[in-house]
Design an enzyme around this catalytic site. Structure first.
Site, PDB file in Angstrom:
ATOM      1  N   ASN A 178       0.705  -1.145  -0.015  1.00 31.98           N
ATOM      2  CA  ASN A 178       0.018  -0.005   0.017  1.00 31.98           C
ATOM      3  C   ASN A 178       0.987   1.186   0.157  1.00 31.98           C
ATOM      4  O   ASN A 178       2.251   1.032  -0.014  1.00 31.98           O
ATOM      5  CB  ASN A 178      -1.177  -0.038   1.086  1.00 31.98           C
ATOM      6  CG  ASN A 178      -0.358  -0.155   2.496  1.00 31.98           C
ATOM      7  OD1 ASN A 178       0.418   0.894   2.997  1.00 31.98           O
ATOM      8  ND2 ASN A 178      -0.376  -1.201   3.294  1.00 31.98           N
ATOM      9  N   ASP A 192      -9.439  -6.214   2.072  1.00 37.17           N
ATOM     10  CA  ASP A 192      -8.789  -4.708   2.147  1.00 37.17           C
ATOM     11  C   ASP A 192      -8.956  -4.132   3.325  1.00 37.17           C
ATOM     12  O   ASP A 192      -9.105  -2.743   3.606  1.00 37.17           O
ATOM     13  CB  ASP A 192      -9.685  -4.137   0.844  1.00 37.17           C
ATOM     14  CG  ASP A 192      -8.785  -2.945   0.211  1.00 37.17           C
ATOM     15  OD1 ASP A 192      -7.597  -2.946   0.305  1.00 37.17           O
ATOM     16  OD2 ASP A 192      -9.318  -2.030  -0.216  1.00 37.17           O
TER      17      ASP A 192
END
Length: 427
Positions: free
Chosen positions: A97, A307
């Site tokens: 990320n 997620d």
């Protein structure tokens, strides 16, 4: 030391065989020794009566965030694992990320080993490119040797097609999927919501659904050229699904995931501009959500992902358009799936397949199924247990949940990994 226990009188659900019926399991030395209605219990040291509760493989998540550092209000290794166990997960994959790119090999294997000391099996993906070096290819080979289970690019695409071809070709040498979020680098840039009448009225920068179709078409063409393994990461629109189906008509390997938020929420949930529901991809139209549900039922979605992104309070406290994207989901994913089952949108087997044998098959993992000699990674579920989502009760110190205040029916009661109980519900 030899250990043996059995769980009996359960509603046994094994999506790998599509079995949903009465039965139980016998576990010996961390592996499943027997399954079915007639178990030999003569050697069992302990027998657990499930009382008709659901017994299924422990869940597998292919996308959870890792904090780049342990801050005073941050997710720790222990809280991440504890939240996963409470959510019924036996296996979690850390994904790249923005703040934790996972793009260098140094310390990669050690990081995975240290995280795996907390009961839940923890794997990690490798970044495709270096975050701080433009689109230079990351140390994929070294990270693959250190245990990376797939290659990913987080929330961003690879704009340069030549680089994308090289990355896909190189990853395929290690038999790794390349996971890419389907976005067009220009149509999707700076978008905070999906393009709709609502976004136009609010004057918010929006991402049109066609951006997903364009991206899937592009990725599929490069996969055909390179011979790589393409994973469409967090598909969220009907247009994207149409492109996925077209790609599967071609001679390429293509898989697809969807985030739980896009199966259980839509743009109406973002109507109050609560930053808790600001996420990437943005929440879509109800017709998109229903199309995804149908794709799950048809087996077209290989994995449903959490997620999971525990974000700092300061970042999430900004106005909607400025807030960092992301929501916590490990402790609510199972309940969100069960809500779809209760609403007759999915059968239990259909709902659990993309969080058990589906992701296990993608990564070649032995867990995710109830079969003899498979790892005894199990979850016992009370499918009718009522509860209210209160982030203050979560294992994580963060509180950014898009489902805060929502009433659920069903939750994990016990989670086992290698036959060891790593979570017991005390409510």
């Amino acid at each position: 030391m030899r250990t043996s226990f059995a769980i009996t009188n359960a509603r046994l659900v094994d999506p790998a065989t599509e079995y949903d019926g009465p039965g139980g399991v016998l576990v010996e030395d961390g592996r499943i020794a027997q399954t079915g209605e007639s178990l030999d219990l003569s050697g069992a040291e302990t027998v657990i009566d499930a009382g008709g509760k659901i017994l299924a493989p422990a869940l597998i998540d292919l996308r959870a965030a890792k904090e780049p550092a342990l801050t005073s209000d941050g997710e720790t290794q222990s809280s991440l694992a504890a939240g996963a166990a409470a959510g019924g997960f036996g296996t979690v994959v850390l994904a790249p990320n923005e703040t934790s790119p996972l793009d260098v090999a140094g310390g990669f294997a050690g990081m995975v080993r240290s995280l795996s000391q907390h009961g839940v099996r923890v794997h990690s993906a490798a970044a495709a490119t270096h975050r701080l070096q433009g689109e230079a290819m990351a140390e994929i080979g070294l990270m693959a040797k250190a245990g990376a289970v797939y290659v990913g690019q987080g929330d961003h695409t690879i704009e340069d097609s030549r680089t994308l071809r090289r990355v896909m070709s190189y990853a395929s040498q290690f038999d790794l999927w390349l996971a890419l979020r389907p976005e067009d680098a220009h149509l999707s840039r700076h978008a905070v919501t999906t393009e709709s009448d609502w976004s136009a009225r609010m004057g918010l920068p929006a991402e049109p659904a066609i951006a997903e179709r364009m991206a899937v078409d592009r990725y599929a063409s490069i996969a055909a050229l390179s011979g790589g393994k393409l994973m469409i990461d967090r598909l969220s629109t009907r247009d994207g699904l149409d492109a996925l189906r077209a790609a599967r008509q071609r001679d390429i390997e293509v898989a697809a995931t969807a985030a739980i938020a896009h199966l259980s929420l839509n743009e109406v949930d973002a109507g109050g501009l609560d930053s808790a529901v600001r996420m990437l991809p943005p929440l879509r139209l109800e017709e998109d959500r229903r199309a995804l549900i149908d794709a799950v039922a048809r087996g077209e979605i290989d994995a449903i992902v959490s997620d999971h992104r525990p974000t700092p309070f300061d970042d999430k406290g900004e106005p909607f358009a400025m807030a960092i994207a992301g929501t916590m989901a490990l402790e609510t994913l199972l309940a969100s799936l069960l809500a779809l089952v209760h609403d007759d949108e999915l059968s239990l087997v259909e709902a659990l397949r993309p969080v058990t044998c589906g992701p296990a098959d993608l990564l070649g993992l032995p867990q995710g199924r109830l079969q003899e000699n498979a790892p005894a990674d199990l979850v016992l579920i009370d499918g009718d247990k009522p509860w209210v989502c209160d982030p203050d009760t979560f294992q994580s110190p963060r509180g950014n949940s898009a489902w805060a205040g929502r009433r659920f029916m069903g939750r994990a009661i016990q989670t086992f990994v290698d036959g060891q109980a790593i979570y017991n519900y005390n409510g």
